[in-house]
Design an enzyme around this catalytic site. Structure first.
Site, PDB file in Angstrom:
ATOM      1  N   ASP A 139      47.226  49.633  46.450  1.00 17.98           N
ATOM      2  CA  ASP A 139      46.463  48.559  47.072  1.00 17.98           C
ATOM      3  C   ASP A 139      46.852  48.450  48.554  1.00 17.98           C
ATOM      4  O   ASP A 139      48.038  48.317  48.893  1.00 17.98           O
ATOM      5  CB  ASP A 139      46.758  47.252  46.332  1.00 17.98           C
ATOM      6  CG  ASP A 139      46.134  46.075  47.042  1.00 17.98           C
ATOM      7  OD1 ASP A 139      44.908  46.095  47.236  1.00 17.98           O
ATOM      8  OD2 ASP A 139      46.869  45.148  47.433  1.00 17.98           O
ATOM      9  N   ASP A 160      39.612  47.198  56.448  1.00 14.62           N
ATOM     10  CA  ASP A 160      38.181  47.510  56.355  1.00 14.62           C
ATOM     11  C   ASP A 160      37.784  47.621  54.877  1.00 14.62           C
ATOM     12  O   ASP A 160      37.461  48.701  54.390  1.00 14.62           O
ATOM     13  CB  ASP A 160      37.932  48.835  57.107  1.00 14.62           C
ATOM     14  CG  ASP A 160      36.473  49.257  57.080  1.00 14.62           C
ATOM     15  OD1 ASP A 160      35.600  48.389  56.895  1.00 14.62           O
ATOM     16  OD2 ASP A 160      36.217  50.468  57.250  1.00 14.62           O
TER      17      ASP A 160
HETATM   18  N1  SAM Z   1      37.878  52.566  56.881  1.00 12.02           N
HETATM   19  C1  SAM Z   1      36.974  53.649  56.509  1.00 12.02           C
HETATM   20  C2  SAM Z   1      36.256  54.136  57.740  1.00 12.02           C
HETATM   21  O1  SAM Z   1      35.934  53.325  58.630  1.00 12.02           O
HETATM   22  O2  SAM Z   1      36.020  55.343  57.845  1.00 12.02           O
HETATM   23  C3  SAM Z   1      35.983  53.196  55.454  1.00 12.02           C
HETATM   24  C4  SAM Z   1      36.614  52.558  54.257  1.00 12.02           C
HETATM   25  S1  SAM Z   1      35.500  52.031  53.020  1.00 12.02           S
HETATM   26  C5  SAM Z   1      34.634  50.737  53.781  1.00 12.02           C
HETATM   27  C6  SAM Z   1      36.550  51.176  51.911  1.00 12.02           C
HETATM   28  C7  SAM Z   1      37.462  52.067  51.042  1.00 12.02           C
HETATM   29  O3  SAM Z   1      38.442  51.215  50.419  1.00 12.02           O
HETATM   30  C8  SAM Z   1      36.768  52.778  49.890  1.00 12.02           C
HETATM   31  O4  SAM Z   1      36.993  54.165  50.014  1.00 12.02           O
HETATM   32  C9  SAM Z   1      37.458  52.242  48.603  1.00 12.02           C
HETATM   33  O5  SAM Z   1      37.679  53.238  47.616  1.00 12.02           O
HETATM   34  C10 SAM Z   1      38.783  51.757  49.142  1.00 12.02           C
HETATM   35  N2  SAM Z   1      39.411  50.627  48.421  1.00 12.02           N
HETATM   36  C11 SAM Z   1      38.819  49.614  47.743  1.00 12.02           C
HETATM   37  N3  SAM Z   1      39.737  48.714  47.345  1.00 12.02           N
HETATM   38  C12 SAM Z   1      40.940  49.149  47.816  1.00 12.02           C
HETATM   39  C13 SAM Z   1      42.253  48.604  47.793  1.00 12.02           C
HETATM   40  N4  SAM Z   1      42.523  47.441  47.188  1.00 12.02           N
HETATM   41  N5  SAM Z   1      43.251  49.293  48.412  1.00 12.02           N
HETATM   42  C14 SAM Z   1      42.995  50.488  49.019  1.00 12.02           C
HETATM   43  N6  SAM Z   1      41.756  51.047  49.084  1.00 12.02           N
HETATM   44  C15 SAM Z   1      40.742  50.381  48.495  1.00 12.02           C
END
Ligand code: SAM
Length: 261
Positions: A139, A160
């Site tokens: 997380d 993000d």
């Molecule tokens: N920051 C990236 C970019 O700008 O290129 C895009 C990220 S995308 C909006 C969000 C990502 O967060 C997804 O790949 C999803 O699998 C991951 N995700 C969702 N919940 C999460 C968590 N609690 N901790 C880490 N990653 C998570």
């Protein structure tokens, strides 16, 4: 269960807003010779193919970076980063935030990336191989809390989320408060969508109450398709670097205002 996949949205108007701000801030931070830490709570897969099925299905990149690239000011770090990474990965590639950061940072800087989804995490590791970045499958909020304050202390944390989990709107301000209490010099950049029913409003009010000196910057744009709920993109930045506000106002005027027609 995580179902969000950024490949459907990579290079869209919200990415242009977020990645232009991120590139500018990292380029500003690296003007000084002191090393920095870059951390991300939600990294994604880092490298996208805009000719692939996912991007073609939504057409969001076509309305975003493909349409706006020519309007980016010459020498802008976002434009230069895309150009350099396309020379390496092909003309239809698009860098996510981890690759943008890796391109703009230097050997002495530290990178920590969290990505929870197993497939996205595997793709992230592949895209970042050889970069020296630490990649975590956990997380992202918990990772940021455990790393704060990072070493080196100068640096930026990008938050993000995919906003799939509605409790994000409630837990995010609390988590940001915990992180900034431990790391009061860090730049914390939060991206949020502006949806038609504006679920971000109470969250932004809570963040503004906790961080009255922070920068809130929002842009509006037409929905990607009929009935699509996202009608804008927002950034909330704690400890914004000097000049970021003026930079974002300029991008608003030159890139986003003309989209309203
Ligand atoms: N920051 C990236 C970019 O700008 O290129 C895009 C990220 S995308 C909006 C969000 C990502 O967060 C997804 O790949 C999803 O699998 C991951 N995700 C969702 N919940 C999460 C968590 N609690 N901790 C880490 N990653 C998570």
């Amino acid at each position: 269960m995580l179902s969000y996949q950024h490949a459907f949205h990579a290079g869209n108007l919200a990415d242009v807003h977020k990645h232009a701000a991120l590139s500018w801030a990292l380029s500003y931070l690296t003007q000084k010779p002191k090393p920095v830490t870059y951390m991300e709570t939600h990294a994604g897969r880092a490298l996208y193919d805009l000719s692939g099925d996912a991007a073609q299905k939504t057409g969001e990149a076509a309305q975003g970076i493909t349409r706006l690239m020519a309007k980016l000011p010459a020498g802008h770090p976002y434009l230069d980063t895309i150009t350099a990474l396309r020379a390496q990965h092909g003309p239809d590639s698009y860098p996510g935030s981890p690759l943008i950061a890796q391109h703009l940072l230097r050997g002495e800087d530290k990178i920590h990336l969290a990505e929870l989804h197993p497939q996205e995490n595997a793709a992230l590791r592949q895209a970042m191989r050889g970069s020296g970045a630490s990649i975590h499958q956990q997380d992202g909020y918990a990772l940021a809390v455990s790393l704060a304050p990072p070493e080196p202390r100068r640096g930026l944390l990008l938050i993000d989320p995919s906003w799939e989990v509605k409790t994000d709107y409630i837990t995010l301000p609390r988590t940001v408060q915990t992180i900034t209490r431990k790391w009061n010099v860090g730049i914390v950049m939060i991206w949020y969508p502006i949806l038609t029913d504006a679920p971000h409003r109470p969250m932004i009010a809570a963040l503004q109450n906790d961080h009255p000196e922070a920068l809130t910057h929002e842009v509006r744009f037409p929905p990607a398709r009929k009935g699509h709920r996202m009608v804008g993109s927002g950034l909330f930045v704690v400890n914004p670097p000097w000049g970021l506000e003026a930079e974002l106002q300029h991008l608003s005027k030159t890139l986003f205002a003309p989209l309203k027609g």
